[in-house]
Motif scaffolding. Structure first.
Motif, PDB file in Angstrom:
ATOM      1  N   SER A  45       1.065  -1.206  -0.074  1.00 12.93           N
ATOM      2  CA  SER A  45      -0.163   0.269  -0.063  1.00 12.93           C
ATOM      3  C   SER A  45       0.947   1.607   0.096  1.00 12.93           C
ATOM      4  O   SER A  45       2.025   1.206   0.443  1.00 12.93           O
ATOM      5  N   ASN A  46       0.378   2.221  -0.672  1.00 10.40           N
ATOM      6  CA  ASN A  46       1.157   3.622  -0.505  1.00 10.40           C
ATOM      7  C   ASN A  46       0.012   4.532   0.054  1.00 10.40           C
ATOM      8  O   ASN A  46      -0.959   4.454   0.758  1.00 10.40           O
ATOM      9  N   ARG A  47       0.753   5.741   0.304  1.00  9.52           N
ATOM     10  CA  ARG A  47       0.083   6.803   1.061  1.00  9.52           C
ATOM     11  C   ARG A  47      -1.065   7.514   0.019  1.00  9.52           C
ATOM     12  O   ARG A  47      -1.680   8.367   0.614  1.00  9.52           O
ATOM     13  N   ARG A  48      -1.298   7.184  -1.145  1.00 14.63           N
ATOM     14  CA  ARG A  48      -1.983   7.645  -2.041  1.00 14.63           C
ATOM     15  C   ARG A  48      -3.457   7.007  -1.991  1.00 14.63           C
ATOM     16  O   ARG A  48      -4.003   6.879  -3.072  1.00 14.63           O
ATOM     17  N   ASN A  49      -3.726   6.163  -1.156  1.00 13.97           N
ATOM     18  CA  ASN A  49      -4.989   5.215  -0.778  1.00 13.97           C
ATOM     19  C   ASN A  49      -4.881   4.081  -2.163  1.00 13.97           C
ATOM     20  O   ASN A  49      -6.165   3.862  -2.678  1.00 13.97           O
ATOM     21  N   VAL A  50      -3.781   3.829  -2.430  1.00  9.16           N
ATOM     22  CA  VAL A  50      -3.688   2.527  -3.526  1.00  9.16           C
ATOM     23  C   VAL A  50      -3.222   1.610  -2.953  1.00  9.16           C
ATOM     24  O   VAL A  50      -2.124   1.737  -2.300  1.00  9.16           O
ATOM     25  N   SER A  51      -3.483   0.290  -3.163  1.00  9.14           N
ATOM     26  CA  SER A  51      -2.739  -0.812  -2.698  1.00  9.14           C
ATOM     27  C   SER A  51      -2.945  -2.143  -3.673  1.00  9.14           C
ATOM     28  O   SER A  51      -3.800  -1.902  -4.573  1.00  9.14           O
ATOM     29  N   THR A  52      -2.059  -3.059  -3.597  1.00  3.11           N
ATOM     30  CA  THR A  52      -2.106  -4.151  -4.403  1.00  3.11           C
ATOM     31  C   THR A  52      -1.890  -5.547  -3.652  1.00  3.11           C
ATOM     32  O   THR A  52      -1.379  -5.317  -2.389  1.00  3.11           O
ATOM     33  N   PHE A  53      -2.660  -6.293  -4.145  1.00  4.67           N
ATOM     34  CA  PHE A  53      -2.605  -7.753  -3.332  1.00  4.67           C
ATOM     35  C   PHE A  53      -2.223  -8.766  -4.130  1.00  4.67           C
ATOM     36  O   PHE A  53      -2.814  -8.853  -5.354  1.00  4.67           O
ATOM     37  N   PHE A  54      -1.430  -9.694  -3.810  1.00  2.31           N
ATOM     38  CA  PHE A  54      -1.303 -11.115  -4.634  1.00  2.31           C
ATOM     39  C   PHE A  54      -1.214 -12.180  -3.741  1.00  2.31           C
ATOM     40  O   PHE A  54      -0.944 -12.145  -2.758  1.00  2.31           O
ATOM     41  N   LEU A  55      -1.485 -13.290  -4.453  1.00  2.00           N
ATOM     42  CA  LEU A  55      -1.481 -14.670  -3.655  1.00  2.00           C
ATOM     43  C   LEU A  55      -1.117 -15.701  -4.582  1.00  2.00           C
ATOM     44  O   LEU A  55      -1.849 -15.718  -5.892  1.00  2.00           O
ATOM     45  N   VAL A  56      -0.402 -16.523  -4.480  1.00  2.00           N
ATOM     46  CA  VAL A  56      -0.044 -17.771  -5.283  1.00  2.00           C
ATOM     47  C   VAL A  56      -0.074 -18.822  -4.583  1.00  2.00           C
ATOM     48  O   VAL A  56       0.898 -19.014  -3.730  1.00  2.00           O
ATOM     49  N   GLY A  57      -0.765 -19.938  -4.966  1.00  2.29           N
ATOM     50  CA  GLY A  57      -0.716 -21.284  -4.519  1.00  2.29           C
ATOM     51  C   GLY A  57      -0.423 -22.099  -5.633  1.00  2.29           C
ATOM     52  O   GLY A  57      -0.075 -21.962  -6.827  1.00  2.29           O
ATOM     53  N   GLU A  58      -0.626 -23.624  -5.202  1.00  2.00           N
ATOM     54  CA  GLU A  58      -0.267 -24.706  -6.337  1.00  2.00           C
ATOM     55  C   GLU A  58      -1.483 -24.425  -7.384  1.00  2.00           C
ATOM     56  O   GLU A  58      -0.945 -24.974  -8.548  1.00  2.00           O
ATOM     57  N   TYR A  60      -4.024 -22.030  -7.703  1.00  4.37           N
ATOM     58  CA  TYR A  60      -4.719 -20.825  -7.742  1.00  4.37           C
ATOM     59  C   TYR A  60      -3.742 -19.658  -7.678  1.00  4.37           C
ATOM     60  O   TYR A  60      -2.804 -19.688  -6.929  1.00  4.37           O
ATOM     61  N   ALA A  61      -3.968 -18.568  -8.394  1.00  7.55           N
ATOM     62  CA  ALA A  61      -3.242 -17.424  -8.419  1.00  7.55           C
ATOM     63  C   ALA A  61      -4.197 -16.097  -8.434  1.00  7.55           C
ATOM     64  O   ALA A  61      -5.144 -16.420  -9.303  1.00  7.55           O
ATOM     65  N   GLU A  62      -3.870 -15.070  -7.732  1.00 14.95           N
ATOM     66  CA  GLU A  62      -4.617 -13.904  -8.171  1.00 14.95           C
ATOM     67  C   GLU A  62      -4.137 -12.482  -7.486  1.00 14.95           C
ATOM     68  O   GLU A  62      -2.972 -12.720  -6.791  1.00 14.95           O
ATOM     69  N   GLY A  63      -4.307 -11.389  -8.228  1.00 15.11           N
ATOM     70  CA  GLY A  63      -3.811 -10.400  -7.792  1.00 15.11           C
ATOM     71  C   GLY A  63      -4.759  -9.106  -8.304  1.00 15.11           C
ATOM     72  O   GLY A  63      -5.606  -9.255  -9.218  1.00 15.11           O
ATOM     73  N   TYR A  64      -4.888  -8.292  -7.503  1.00 13.99           N
ATOM     74  CA  TYR A  64      -5.824  -6.910  -7.638  1.00 13.99           C
ATOM     75  C   TYR A  64      -5.082  -5.969  -7.321  1.00 13.99           C
ATOM     76  O   TYR A  64      -4.405  -5.848  -6.567  1.00 13.99           O
ATOM     77  N   ILE A  65      -5.419  -4.534  -7.661  1.00  8.29           N
ATOM     78  CA  ILE A  65      -5.429  -3.317  -7.177  1.00  8.29           C
ATOM     79  C   ILE A  65      -6.370  -2.891  -6.629  1.00  8.29           C
ATOM     80  O   ILE A  65      -7.758  -2.921  -7.284  1.00  8.29           O
ATOM     81  N   SER A  66      -6.189  -1.967  -5.601  1.00  8.63           N
ATOM     82  CA  SER A  66      -7.574  -1.584  -4.930  1.00  8.63           C
ATOM     83  C   SER A  66      -7.591  -0.247  -4.350  1.00  8.63           C
ATOM     84  O   SER A  66      -6.281   0.478  -4.392  1.00  8.63           O
ATOM     85  N   PHE A  67      -8.353   0.506  -4.403  1.00  4.51           N
ATOM     86  CA  PHE A  67      -8.666   1.896  -3.917  1.00  4.51           C
ATOM     87  C   PHE A  67      -9.301   2.079  -2.535  1.00  4.51           C
ATOM     88  O   PHE A  67     -10.290   1.547  -2.421  1.00  4.51           O
ATOM     89  N   SER A  68      -8.728   2.807  -1.794  1.00  6.57           N
ATOM     90  CA  SER A  68      -9.223   2.749  -0.273  1.00  6.57           C
ATOM     91  C   SER A  68      -9.601   4.316   0.142  1.00  6.57           C
ATOM     92  O   SER A  68      -9.020   5.279  -0.389  1.00  6.57           O
ATOM     93  N   ARG A  69     -10.108   4.329   1.286  1.00  6.19           N
ATOM     94  CA  ARG A  69     -10.580   5.501   2.184  1.00  6.19           C
ATOM     95  C   ARG A  69     -10.423   5.041   3.666  1.00  6.19           C
ATOM     96  O   ARG A  69     -10.713   3.934   3.769  1.00  6.19           O
ATOM     97  N   SER A  70     -10.245   5.850   4.404  1.00  7.94           N
ATOM     98  CA  SER A  70      -9.902   5.609   5.858  1.00  7.94           C
ATOM     99  C   SER A  70     -10.331   7.033   6.595  1.00  7.94           C
ATOM    100  O   SER A  70     -10.188   8.104   6.020  1.00  7.94           O
ATOM    101  N   THR A  71     -10.670   6.619   7.956  1.00  5.28           N
ATOM    102  CA  THR A  71     -10.877   7.639   8.529  1.00  5.28           C
ATOM    103  C   THR A  71     -10.851   7.382  10.050  1.00  5.28           C
ATOM    104  O   THR A  71     -10.916   6.386  10.361  1.00  5.28           O
ATOM    105  N   THR A  72     -10.909   8.381  10.932  1.00  2.00           N
ATOM    106  CA  THR A  72     -11.119   8.128  12.516  1.00  2.00           C
ATOM    107  C   THR A  72     -12.444   8.517  12.828  1.00  2.00           C
ATOM    108  O   THR A  72     -13.020   9.602  12.588  1.00  2.00           O
TER     109      THR A  72
END
Length: 184
Positions: A45-58, A60-72
């Motif tokens: 993840s970066n400070r611009r509310n963008v993140s990526t995730f990947f997973l690799v198994g025997e 199955y594999a996946e990867g995506y890019i996400s856009f986020s919002r956060s607050t308190t």
């Protein structure tokens, strides 16, 4: 094919993390019925509310890019994200969507993730940090089950080791997950 997907997702993660962010790598082994299903995943993840995730198994594999919002809200932190990506199964490539919510207040936290690609997958993890290096909680994960989880952070390292004893009523089996996570 899984290796090509993993390389693409790792490259995407490096680009995202390079913009002053954080990353987490995890090696996980799910054990059910005497067989072990290893996987490796990464979250960047970066400070611009963008993140990526990947997973690799025997199988199955996946990867995506996400856009986020956060607050308190008072002393509670809440973050949500939505992502688009690809998955690779034995049947080939496909599109997927993902969404997650993370909330933390004091020494308790909750993570919920839902993914939809060739099928529906979810993970919910409620955690209570009992001391600075140890937390306990409940993990519910599709294809793995539900049960207690314990996390132990190794002092003066970026490593956390965790395990969960799970019962999967959907598939009528018991087992567990053992993992090591490194956060930077």
């Amino acid at each position: 094919m899984v290796i090509r997907t993993a390389c693409l997702m790792a490259l995407l993660g490096v680009v995202t993390a390079a913009s002053a962010g954080t990353f987490q790598l995890e090696s996980q082994n799910a054990v059910f019925g005497g067989s072990v299903a290893p996987s490796v995943s990464g979250y960047f993840s970066n400070r611009r509310n963008v993140s990526t995730f990947f997973l690799v198994g025997e199988q199955y594999a996946e990867g995506y890019i996400s856009f986020s919002r956060s607050t308190t809200f008072g002393d509670a932190f809440v973050a949500a994200d939505v992502g688009l990506g690809v998955e690779q199964t034995p049947a080939g490539f496909g599109r997927m969507i993902a969404a997650s919510v993370f909330a933390k207040q004091g020494n308790t936290s909750f993570l919920g993730v839902v993914e939809r690609g060739s099928g529906l997958w979810y993970k919910c993890h409620f955690k209570w940090q009992i001391v600075s290096q140890v937390s306990v909680g409940i993990l519910a994960q599709r294809y793995a089950g539900i049960g207690p989880r314990i996390d132990v952070r190794i002092p003066r390292t970026p490593l956390t080791v965790w395990g969960a004893a799970l019962r999967d009523k959907e598939f009528g089996r018991s087992g567990g997950i053992v993992a090591a996570t490194s956060s930077f």
